[in-house]
Design a protein around this motif. Structure first.
Motif, PDB file in Angstrom:
ATOM      1  N   CYS A 124       0.825  -1.201   0.000  1.00  0.00           N
ATOM      2  CA  CYS A 124       0.000   0.000   0.000  1.00  0.00           C
ATOM      3  C   CYS A 124       0.863   1.255   0.000  1.00  0.00           C
ATOM      4  O   CYS A 124       0.503   2.264  -0.567  1.00  0.00           O
ATOM      5  CB  CYS A 124      -0.918   0.023   1.222  1.00  0.00           C
ATOM      6  N   ALA A 125       2.001   1.190   0.685  1.00  0.00           N
ATOM      7  CA  ALA A 125       2.864   2.359   0.802  1.00  0.00           C
ATOM      8  C   ALA A 125       3.468   2.752  -0.536  1.00  0.00           C
ATOM      9  O   ALA A 125       3.885   3.882  -0.713  1.00  0.00           O
ATOM     10  CB  ALA A 125       3.974   2.085   1.816  1.00  0.00           C
ATOM     11  N   ARG A 158      -3.416   9.934  -1.387  1.00  0.00           N
ATOM     12  CA  ARG A 158      -3.467   9.293  -0.072  1.00  0.00           C
ATOM     13  C   ARG A 158      -2.684   7.993  -0.135  1.00  0.00           C
ATOM     14  O   ARG A 158      -2.821   7.224  -1.091  1.00  0.00           O
ATOM     15  CB  ARG A 158      -4.914   9.000   0.313  1.00  0.00           C
ATOM     16  N   ALA A 159      -1.858   7.764   0.907  1.00  0.00           N
ATOM     17  CA  ALA A 159      -1.027   6.560   0.918  1.00  0.00           C
ATOM     18  C   ALA A 159      -0.584   6.256   2.343  1.00  0.00           C
ATOM     19  O   ALA A 159      -0.669   7.103   3.233  1.00  0.00           O
ATOM     20  CB  ALA A 159       0.200   6.750   0.029  1.00  0.00           C
ATOM     21  N   VAL A 160      -0.089   5.045   2.521  1.00  0.00           N
ATOM     22  CA  VAL A 160       0.554   4.674   3.772  1.00  0.00           C
ATOM     23  C   VAL A 160       1.915   5.362   3.779  1.00  0.00           C
ATOM     24  O   VAL A 160       2.656   5.314   2.805  1.00  0.00           O
ATOM     25  CB  VAL A 160       0.708   3.140   3.885  1.00  0.00           C
ATOM     26  N   ASP A 167      13.894   8.236   2.105  1.00  0.00           N
ATOM     27  CA  ASP A 167      14.033   8.061   0.658  1.00  0.00           C
ATOM     28  C   ASP A 167      12.740   7.551   0.038  1.00  0.00           C
ATOM     29  O   ASP A 167      12.336   8.000  -1.039  1.00  0.00           O
ATOM     30  CB  ASP A 167      15.183   7.104   0.335  1.00  0.00           C
ATOM     31  N   LYS A 168      12.087   6.616   0.717  1.00  0.00           N
ATOM     32  CA  LYS A 168      10.802   6.110   0.213  1.00  0.00           C
ATOM     33  C   LYS A 168       9.728   7.195   0.309  1.00  0.00           C
ATOM     34  O   LYS A 168       8.844   7.285  -0.537  1.00  0.00           O
ATOM     35  CB  LYS A 168      10.386   4.861   0.982  1.00  0.00           C
ATOM     36  N   GLY A 169       9.815   8.035   1.346  1.00  0.00           N
ATOM     37  CA  GLY A 169       8.876   9.155   1.471  1.00  0.00           C
ATOM     38  C   GLY A 169       9.030  10.143   0.333  1.00  0.00           C
ATOM     39  O   GLY A 169       8.044  10.635  -0.224  1.00  0.00           O
ATOM     40  N   ASN A 170      10.275  10.436  -0.038  1.00  0.00           N
ATOM     41  CA  ASN A 170      10.525  11.334  -1.173  1.00  0.00           C
ATOM     42  C   ASN A 170      10.012  10.738  -2.470  1.00  0.00           C
ATOM     43  O   ASN A 170       9.421  11.433  -3.296  1.00  0.00           O
ATOM     44  CB  ASN A 170      12.016  11.642  -1.288  1.00  0.00           C
ATOM     45  N   ALA A 171      10.244   9.452  -2.652  1.00  0.00           N
ATOM     46  CA  ALA A 171       9.761   8.775  -3.865  1.00  0.00           C
ATOM     47  C   ALA A 171       8.227   8.803  -3.908  1.00  0.00           C
ATOM     48  O   ALA A 171       7.631   9.019  -4.966  1.00  0.00           O
ATOM     49  CB  ALA A 171      10.274   7.341  -3.923  1.00  0.00           C
ATOM     50  N   LEU A 172       7.587   8.598  -2.751  1.00  0.00           N
ATOM     51  CA  LEU A 172       6.127   8.639  -2.681  1.00  0.00           C
ATOM     52  C   LEU A 172       5.608  10.037  -3.014  1.00  0.00           C
ATOM     53  O   LEU A 172       4.613  10.188  -3.735  1.00  0.00           O
ATOM     54  CB  LEU A 172       5.647   8.197  -1.297  1.00  0.00           C
ATOM     55  N   LEU A 173       6.271  11.082  -2.520  1.00  0.00           N
ATOM     56  CA  LEU A 173       5.881  12.455  -2.829  1.00  0.00           C
ATOM     57  C   LEU A 173       5.973  12.704  -4.327  1.00  0.00           C
ATOM     58  O   LEU A 173       5.040  13.241  -4.936  1.00  0.00           O
ATOM     59  CB  LEU A 173       6.761  13.446  -2.063  1.00  0.00           C
ATOM     60  N   GLU A 174       7.083  12.307  -4.943  1.00  0.00           N
ATOM     61  CA  GLU A 174       7.253  12.507  -6.390  1.00  0.00           C
ATOM     62  C   GLU A 174       6.185  11.758  -7.183  1.00  0.00           C
ATOM     63  O   GLU A 174       5.616  12.290  -8.132  1.00  0.00           O
ATOM     64  CB  GLU A 174       8.657  12.062  -6.828  1.00  0.00           C
TER      65      GLU A 174
END
Length: 186
Positions: A25-26, A152-154, A160-167
């Motif tokens: 999900c993340a 919306r996401a986990v 680094d994963k947070g930055n990738a999720l933002l992009e």
């Protein structure tokens, strides 16, 4: 014939499955975009920020602003102090929980099975954080909302994963921006 795992092993398998499910999900945000269909976006060329986004981590706040700036500027818009469009963005987070119950005992022991009369049940609680990014665009003259993107996401714990999720979230929101672009190019 395959060996049947012991109940304790089944509990471990279920816990691993839950973690993998949450990790999956993340990696992919749920994105929604809406706009005022009566607005001609081709008349806008400048934008400005109302305030800096309300994001608790200063580095993430700057990455969010830089990401939105880059996407709007790629569409030919210019950031100025008093633009034709006002950008407002914020992030809201919330803790969520999942419950996994394992039943132990009897010939049908394991995940989801319950044998009446004997055995025990163990429930595992997994707590995780979800986040929602909201980006709103307003016409500066009329103060009317003209566009909204949400993702919306986990929330991953790894920066680094947070930055990738933002992009990934911003790419999804601005993929067909300004509205009507995708229909014109087909």
């Amino acid at each position: 014939m395959l060996p049947i795992p012991k109940p304790r092993a089944m509990a471990g398998i279920a816990a691993c499955f839950t973690v993998l499910l949450l990790a999956g999900c993340a990696s992919k945000p749920t994105i929604h975009v809406d706009s005022d269909r009566n607005v001609d976006f081709s008349r806008y060329h400048t934008y400005g920020w109302q305030t800096q986004p309300d994001v608790p981590v200063p580095l993430m706040r700057q990455r969010l602003m830089d990401g939105i700036d880059a996407r709007l500027q790629a569409k030919g818009w210019r950031r100025v102090t008093n633009g034709e469009v006002v950008v407002v963005a914020h992030v809201a987070t919330q803790q969520q929980q999942t419950l996994t119950t394992m039943y132990d005992g009897g010939p049908y022991a394991g995940w989801g099975w319950r044998t009446p009369g004997f055995g025990t049940a163990t429930t595992y609680v997994d707590t995780y954080e979800t986040g929602t990014l909201v980006v709103d665009l307003f016409d500066a003259a009329s103060k009317r909302a003209i566009w909204r993107g949400t993702a919306r996401a986990v929330m991953p714990e790894n920066p680094d994963k947070g930055n990738a999720l933002l992009e990934q979230s911003l790419d999804g929101m601005f993929a067909d921006f300004p509205p009507g672009t995708a229909a014109k190019s087909k």
